[in-house]
Design an enzyme around this catalytic site. Structure first.
Site, PDB file in Angstrom:
ATOM      1  N   ASP A 158      65.893 -15.910  49.854  1.00 28.68           N
ATOM      2  CA  ASP A 158      64.567 -15.372  49.561  1.00 28.68           C
ATOM      3  C   ASP A 158      63.500 -16.317  50.102  1.00 28.68           C
ATOM      4  O   ASP A 158      63.724 -17.522  50.195  1.00 28.68           O
ATOM      5  CB  ASP A 158      64.412 -15.203  48.039  1.00 28.68           C
ATOM      6  CG  ASP A 158      63.236 -14.310  47.685  1.00 28.68           C
ATOM      7  OD1 ASP A 158      62.697 -13.630  48.581  1.00 28.68           O
ATOM      8  OD2 ASP A 158      62.848 -14.303  46.506  1.00 28.68           O
TER       9      ASP A 158
ATOM     10  N   ASN B  78      65.452  -3.186  49.575  1.00 26.91           N
ATOM     11  CA  ASN B  78      64.744  -3.529  50.824  1.00 26.91           C
ATOM     12  C   ASN B  78      64.658  -2.282  51.698  1.00 26.91           C
ATOM     13  O   ASN B  78      63.625  -1.981  52.294  1.00 26.91           O
ATOM     14  CB  ASN B  78      65.503  -4.581  51.653  1.00 26.91           C
ATOM     15  CG  ASN B  78      65.547  -5.962  51.021  1.00 26.91           C
ATOM     16  OD1 ASN B  78      66.434  -6.739  51.323  1.00 26.91           O
ATOM     17  ND2 ASN B  78      64.599  -6.280  50.165  1.00 26.91           N
TER      18      ASN B  78
END
Ligand code: FPP
Length: 310
Positions: A70, A118
């Site tokens: 991340d 996503n």
């Protein structure tokens, strides 16, 4: 007291990891026949990585490390760059961390590369960029995977990805299939809840076919139908960029996993940080709901301490 040169030490760890005595933590993992971890290539670590490696207890190295990568967007934003460049830099980290993993003989490395969320929630242009990046990453890194004895696999609803990406994925998987070192699993179009839905569907179909009664379902039955049925549960989950979330990643599998969160953003994460996370992991006492499991003290090795000190 264990003595010998640094090379002896490396040989001893290597022999140990191939001896069959090496086992993963956790009761559920005892059933696993673990893959050999490939040849250790400690000499290929950087001197900084080696210094940390020599402080580790060889018999307590994790079998499986999972990572939530991340912070690509923040990395780019803090440099006034477009988000895409953060992802591009993140792909470099993927390769460098994988190579360190292969050098220390880590059998399983599982990276959260693209989640179902996503796919559904990011702007189309970013999703398209990530798909192109994945394709070019595979094209340009398969040779390095071969050089590092790394085997590539995938988990997730990969059949929903663009067909040209699936073709490259299949090519990379087949090309590296015979490698015996680290298995790099990329979680792509992955979500843990959808994995469980897929597992329950698979199990229900099996039960119908075999006329199995519902009250006979065991944890092992569910485990057999997960995407990860062939691998041990992660011992260590690393999350970069400081967020304290598990983001729908390997929810079944991380029941007893140690979690390590670092503020470092993924594009800045390197092999040395993987080793630091493993060092932290080795300081934990794992309990699995019981009263604790220590990994057994390694007798102090003066040579090792000397090597660690540089
Ligand atoms: C999160 O950063 C990261 C991802 C979307 C997944 C990881 C993707 C890569 C490392 C790129 C390429 C991977 C491969 C295997 C080629 P973010 O955009 O959520 O960062 P932010 O939270 O700072 O916005």
């Amino acid at each position: 007291m264990r003595g010998g040169s640094g090379l002896d030490y490396i040989r001893r760890i290597s022999a140990y990891r191939h001896s069959g005595r090496f086992r993963a933590y956790g009761p559920q993992n005892e059933a696993f026949r673990l893959r050999p971890a490939g040849t250790l290539r400690i000499h290929e670590l950087t001197s900084e990585e080696r210094a940390i490696y020599y402080t580790l207890k060889p018999e307590c190295l994790p079998e499986h490390v999972a990572i939530i990568m991340d912070g690509n967007g923040r990395w780019a934003g803090s440099r006034s760059l477009k988000r895409f460049l953060g992802h591009q830099q993140g792909a470099k980290s993927v390769q460098l961390v994988t190579e360190t993993a292969s050098r220390i003989g880590l059998p399983w490395l599982t990276l959260y590369a693209f989640s179902l969320e996503n796919n559904l929630r990011r702007p189309k242009a970013e999703v398209n960029f990530l798909m192109r990046l994945l394709k070019s990453y595979l094209e340009s890194n398969v040779q390095r995977m071969m050089d590092n004895n790394v085997r590539i696999r995938y988990i997730g609803r990969t059949h929903e990805l663009p067909s040209e990406v699936q073709d490259r994925m299949q090519w990379a998987q087949e090309t590296t299939a015979r490698n015996t070192g680290t298995t790099l699993t990329l979680a792509l179009n992955y979500g843990a809840r959808s994995e469980m839905v897929d597992a329950f569907r698979g199990l229900a179909a099996e039960m119908r076919q075999k006329h199995m009664p519902i009250d006979r379902i065991t944890e092992e039955d569910i485990h057999r139908h997960l995407y990860t049925a062939h691998m041990p549960d992660p011992d260590l989950l690393i999350r970069t960029s400081g967020e304290m979330r598990v983001s729908n990643y390997l929810l079944w599998q991380i029941a007893y996993t140690e979690i390590f969160v670092t503020e470092r953003l993924w594009p800045d994460f390197r092999g040395i940080h993987l080793l630091e996370a493993i060092a932290d992991f080795q300081r934990r006492e794992r309990r699995f709901g019981g009263i604790g499991e220590s990994c057994g003290e390694v007798e102090e090795n003066p040579e090792r301490i000397k090597l660690a000190a540089g």
